[in-house]
Design a protein around this motif. Structure first.
Motif, PDB file in Angstrom:
ATOM      1  N   TYR A   1       0.838  -1.206   0.000  1.00 43.15           N
ATOM      2  CA  TYR A   1       0.000   0.000   0.000  1.00 43.15           C
ATOM      3  C   TYR A   1       0.872   1.254   0.000  1.00 43.15           C
ATOM      4  CZ  TYR A   1      -3.665   3.283   1.586  1.00 43.15           C
ATOM      5  OH  TYR A   1      -4.546   4.335   1.711  1.00 43.15           O
ATOM      6  N   GLY A   2       1.880   1.272   0.880  1.00 38.39           N
ATOM      7  CA  GLY A   2       2.817   2.398   0.919  1.00 38.39           C
ATOM      8  C   GLY A   2       3.594   2.526  -0.378  1.00 38.39           C
ATOM      9  N   PHE A   3       4.028   1.383  -0.917  1.00 43.84           N
ATOM     10  CA  PHE A   3       4.771   1.353  -2.173  1.00 43.84           C
ATOM     11  C   PHE A   3       3.895   1.850  -3.326  1.00 43.84           C
ATOM     12  CE2 PHE A   3       5.900  -1.278  -5.967  1.00 43.84           C
ATOM     13  CZ  PHE A   3       7.129  -0.692  -6.250  1.00 43.84           C
ATOM     14  N   CYS A   4       2.632   1.385  -3.359  1.00 43.42           N
ATOM     15  CA  CYS A   4       1.716   1.776  -4.435  1.00 43.42           C
ATOM     16  C   CYS A   4       1.298   3.240  -4.317  1.00 43.42           C
ATOM     17  CB  CYS A   4       0.484   0.867  -4.449  1.00 43.42           C
ATOM     18  SG  CYS A   4       0.857  -0.823  -4.988  1.00 43.42           S
ATOM     19  N   GLN A   5       1.291   3.778  -3.103  1.00 47.60           N
ATOM     20  CA  GLN A   5       1.022   5.211  -2.939  1.00 47.60           C
ATOM     21  C   GLN A   5       2.100   6.034  -3.635  1.00 47.60           C
ATOM     22  OE1 GLN A   5       0.663   5.237   1.405  1.00 47.60           O
ATOM     23  NE2 GLN A   5      -1.441   5.956   1.231  1.00 47.60           N
ATOM     24  N   GLN A   6       3.357   5.568  -3.548  1.00 48.64           N
ATOM     25  CA  GLN A   6       4.454   6.262  -4.233  1.00 48.64           C
ATOM     26  C   GLN A   6       4.297   6.176  -5.758  1.00 48.64           C
ATOM     27  OE1 GLN A   6       6.326   8.254  -2.789  1.00 48.64           O
ATOM     28  NE2 GLN A   6       6.201   7.607  -0.654  1.00 48.64           N
ATOM     29  N   ILE A   7       3.820   5.010  -6.233  1.00 51.25           N
ATOM     30  CA  ILE A   7       3.585   4.839  -7.677  1.00 51.25           C
ATOM     31  C   ILE A   7       2.495   5.813  -8.146  1.00 51.25           C
ATOM     32  CG2 ILE A   7       2.704   3.254  -9.440  1.00 51.25           C
ATOM     33  CD1 ILE A   7       4.076   0.976  -7.944  1.00 51.25           C
ATOM     34  N   VAL A   8       1.412   5.913  -7.349  1.00 48.84           N
ATOM     35  CA  VAL A   8       0.322   6.833  -7.693  1.00 48.84           C
ATOM     36  C   VAL A   8       0.840   8.270  -7.720  1.00 48.84           C
ATOM     37  CG1 VAL A   8      -1.874   7.805  -6.886  1.00 48.84           C
ATOM     38  CG2 VAL A   8      -1.520   5.323  -6.863  1.00 48.84           C
ATOM     39  N   ARG A   9       1.709   8.629  -6.757  1.00 52.02           N
ATOM     40  CA  ARG A   9       2.283   9.992  -6.735  1.00 52.02           C
ATOM     41  C   ARG A   9       3.078  10.270  -8.011  1.00 52.02           C
ATOM     42  NH1 ARG A   9       3.027   8.689  -1.051  1.00 52.02           N
ATOM     43  NH2 ARG A   9       1.732  10.088   0.215  1.00 52.02           N
ATOM     44  N   ARG A  10       3.834   9.242  -8.465  1.00 54.18           N
ATOM     45  CA  ARG A  10       4.604   9.412  -9.704  1.00 54.18           C
ATOM     46  C   ARG A  10       3.684   9.586 -10.899  1.00 54.18           C
ATOM     47  NH1 ARG A  10       9.869   5.372  -9.854  1.00 54.18           N
ATOM     48  NH2 ARG A  10      10.938   6.210  -8.028  1.00 54.18           N
ATOM     49  N   ILE A  11       2.601   8.784 -10.933  1.00 57.00           N
ATOM     50  CA  ILE A  11       1.668   8.843 -12.063  1.00 57.00           C
ATOM     51  C   ILE A  11       0.998  10.216 -12.156  1.00 57.00           C
ATOM     52  CG2 ILE A  11      -0.531   7.928 -12.955  1.00 57.00           C
ATOM     53  CD1 ILE A  11       0.345   5.171 -11.821  1.00 57.00           C
ATOM     54  N   VAL A  12       0.582  10.744 -10.996  1.00 56.61           N
ATOM     55  CA  VAL A  12      -0.105  12.045 -11.003  1.00 56.61           C
ATOM     56  C   VAL A  12       0.871  13.217 -10.982  1.00 56.61           C
ATOM     57  CG1 VAL A  12      -2.198  11.122  -9.962  1.00 56.61           C
ATOM     58  CG2 VAL A  12      -0.430  12.064  -8.482  1.00 56.61           C
ATOM     59  N   GLY A  13       2.191  12.905 -10.791  1.00 51.12           N
ATOM     60  CA  GLY A  13       3.224  13.934 -10.871  1.00 51.12           C
ATOM     61  C   GLY A  13       3.298  14.864  -9.688  1.00 51.12           C
ATOM     62  N   VAL A  14       3.226  14.285  -8.469  1.00 52.52           N
ATOM     63  CA  VAL A  14       3.355  15.107  -7.269  1.00 52.52           C
ATOM     64  C   VAL A  14       4.552  14.652  -6.441  1.00 52.52           C
ATOM     65  CG1 VAL A  14       0.896  15.670  -7.131  1.00 52.52           C
ATOM     66  CG2 VAL A  14       1.751  13.632  -5.970  1.00 52.52           C
ATOM     67  N   ASP A  15       4.938  15.474  -5.460  1.00 55.62           N
ATOM     68  CA  ASP A  15       6.088  15.187  -4.599  1.00 55.62           C
ATOM     69  C   ASP A  15       5.841  13.955  -3.725  1.00 55.62           C
ATOM     70  OD1 ASP A  15       7.487  16.038  -1.670  1.00 55.62           O
ATOM     71  OD2 ASP A  15       8.725  16.289  -3.465  1.00 55.62           O
TER      72      ASP A  15
ATOM     73  N   ASN B   1      -5.786   7.257  -2.783  1.00 55.23           N
ATOM     74  CA  ASN B   1      -5.478   6.206  -1.803  1.00 55.23           C
ATOM     75  C   ASN B   1      -6.235   4.921  -2.118  1.00 55.23           C
ATOM     76  OD1 ASN B   1      -3.569   7.270   0.086  1.00 55.23           O
ATOM     77  ND2 ASN B   1      -5.159   8.605   0.916  1.00 55.23           N
ATOM     78  N   ALA B   2      -7.476   5.056  -2.576  1.00 54.87           N
ATOM     79  CA  ALA B   2      -8.277   3.886  -2.957  1.00 54.87           C
ATOM     80  C   ALA B   2      -7.618   3.143  -4.126  1.00 54.87           C
ATOM     81  CB  ALA B   2      -9.691   4.325  -3.339  1.00 54.87           C
ATOM     82  N   ALA B   3      -7.108   3.898  -5.100  1.00 50.54           N
ATOM     83  CA  ALA B   3      -6.424   3.294  -6.248  1.00 50.54           C
ATOM     84  C   ALA B   3      -5.156   2.571  -5.801  1.00 50.54           C
ATOM     85  CB  ALA B   3      -6.087   4.370  -7.283  1.00 50.54           C
ATOM     86  N   ALA B   4      -4.408   3.172  -4.880  1.00 47.01           N
ATOM     87  CA  ALA B   4      -3.185   2.547  -4.360  1.00 47.01           C
ATOM     88  C   ALA B   4      -3.515   1.241  -3.638  1.00 47.01           C
ATOM     89  CB  ALA B   4      -2.470   3.509  -3.413  1.00 47.01           C
ATOM     90  N   GLY B   5      -4.590   1.237  -2.847  1.00 45.16           N
ATOM     91  CA  GLY B   5      -5.019   0.028  -2.147  1.00 45.16           C
ATOM     92  C   GLY B   5      -5.430  -1.071  -3.104  1.00 45.16           C
ATOM     93  N   SER B   6      -6.079  -0.685  -4.194  1.00 41.89           N
ATOM     94  CA  SER B   6      -6.501  -1.648  -5.215  1.00 41.89           C
ATOM     95  C   SER B   6      -5.291  -2.305  -5.876  1.00 41.89           C
ATOM     96  CB  SER B   6      -7.352  -0.940  -6.270  1.00 41.89           C
ATOM     97  OG  SER B   6      -7.842  -1.846  -7.223  1.00 41.89           O
ATOM     98  N   PHE B   7      -4.264  -1.501  -6.215  1.00 38.95           N
ATOM     99  CA  PHE B   7      -3.024  -2.054  -6.791  1.00 38.95           C
ATOM    100  C   PHE B   7      -2.356  -3.009  -5.807  1.00 38.95           C
ATOM    101  CE2 PHE B   7      -2.491   2.160  -9.326  1.00 38.95           C
ATOM    102  CZ  PHE B   7      -3.342   1.687 -10.309  1.00 38.95           C
TER     103      PHE B   7
END
Length: 283
Positions: A67-81, A91-97
């Protein structure tokens, strides 16, 4: 967190699996509890507790790590720090991944758990002559009959349940925490809001994917008696022969368990995480 989830919810989970697999044997939750107690005793509600503990500890360890790892992936996808707070939807998308990774460790242990929980009904219905009453005997039976890949019966059904289900699980949890925080930091929430948020997230998960879980339970349990058709084959057979409502057998104990067990899961997770972070910070 996984341990707290099993300890609080195991009797309701056992009733769920029994009612999903053999809906004609029970009139409802109370009837299932009474018959199980009369026929097998109190220990009947805790059949499959060992694999359930292994399943939940393994699943939630992998799930929350990823979940923590996928949150970082989501941040990269949306282009935020890296330190940017994600929205509830993100967060829901990260949990799903993350749930896709957890499925790989969950499927084998859940198969053993479900078979132990419904072993008595398999014998009563005449589908098998003699049942396996221990974790090791079930494991040995799977290996002898189907080999190591036999533990992954119902994998596609488990994936179909987990990936969309955990979108609603984490989405519901984060949305509820946002509601209770009302402008404050979510990390400041006390035990009652965390319990309610976890319960709400768990309820969202099961309402969204319950028919898929019902099909998964049937595949994993009834494959003891011979080759079982895949997800679509089992789904169509249940709807044709028993009707759509059969896919919702055992929903009552599931919803009770979902609220109680997932409330305990997130409460234990958040507090153990804070405790560990304090230990790390002290070094």
């Amino acid at each position: 967190g996984g341990t707290a989830c099993v300890v609080t919810g195991q009797p309701f989970d056992t009733a769920k699996v029994k009612m999903q697999t053999f809906p004609n044997m029970y009139k409802g939750l109370v009837d299932c509890f009474v018959k199980t107690y009369k026929q097998v005793g109190l220990q009947g509600f805790y059949k499959g507790t060992t694999p359930a503990l292994v399943a939940n500890i393994a699943e939630n360890s992998v799930l929350f790590m990823c979940y923590g790892f996928c949150q970082q992936i989501v941040r990269r996808i949306v282009g935020v720090d890296r330190k940017t707070k994600l929205s509830d939807l993100q967060n829901a998308a990260a949990g799903s991944f993350a749930s896709a990774f957890a499925t790989l460790v969950l499927c084998p242990t859940e198969l053993v758990k479900c078979r132990l929980q419904a072993m008595h009904e398999m014998q009563l219905s005449g589908k098998i002559i003699q049942g396996h009453n221990t974790v090791w005997s079930v494991v040995k039976g799977v290996i002898q009959k189907d080999g190591p890949l036999g533990f992954y019966r119902g994998l596609s059904s488990t994936l179909l349940r987990e990936v969309p289900g955990y979108f609603f699980f984490f989405g519901g949890y984060e949305l509820s925490r946002t509601f209770f925080a009302s402008g404050r930091s979510k990390d400041e929430l006390g035990p009652i809001p965390l319990l309610l948020s976890g319960g709400f997230g768990g309820s969202c998960l099961w309402i969204a994917v319950y028919p898929v879980d019902c099909v998964k339970s049937r595949i994993q349990v009834l494959s003891m008696a011979g080759k079982q058709t895949g997800f679509m084959g089992t789904f169509v057979t249940v709807v044709r022969t028993e009707g759509v409502l059969a896919l919702y057998s055992g929903l009552t104990p599931t919803m009770i368990r979902a609220f109680v067990a997932n409330g305990a899961l997130f409460l234990a997770y958040e507090y153990s995480r804070k405790l560990m972070m304090k230990q790390i910070d002290s070094y």
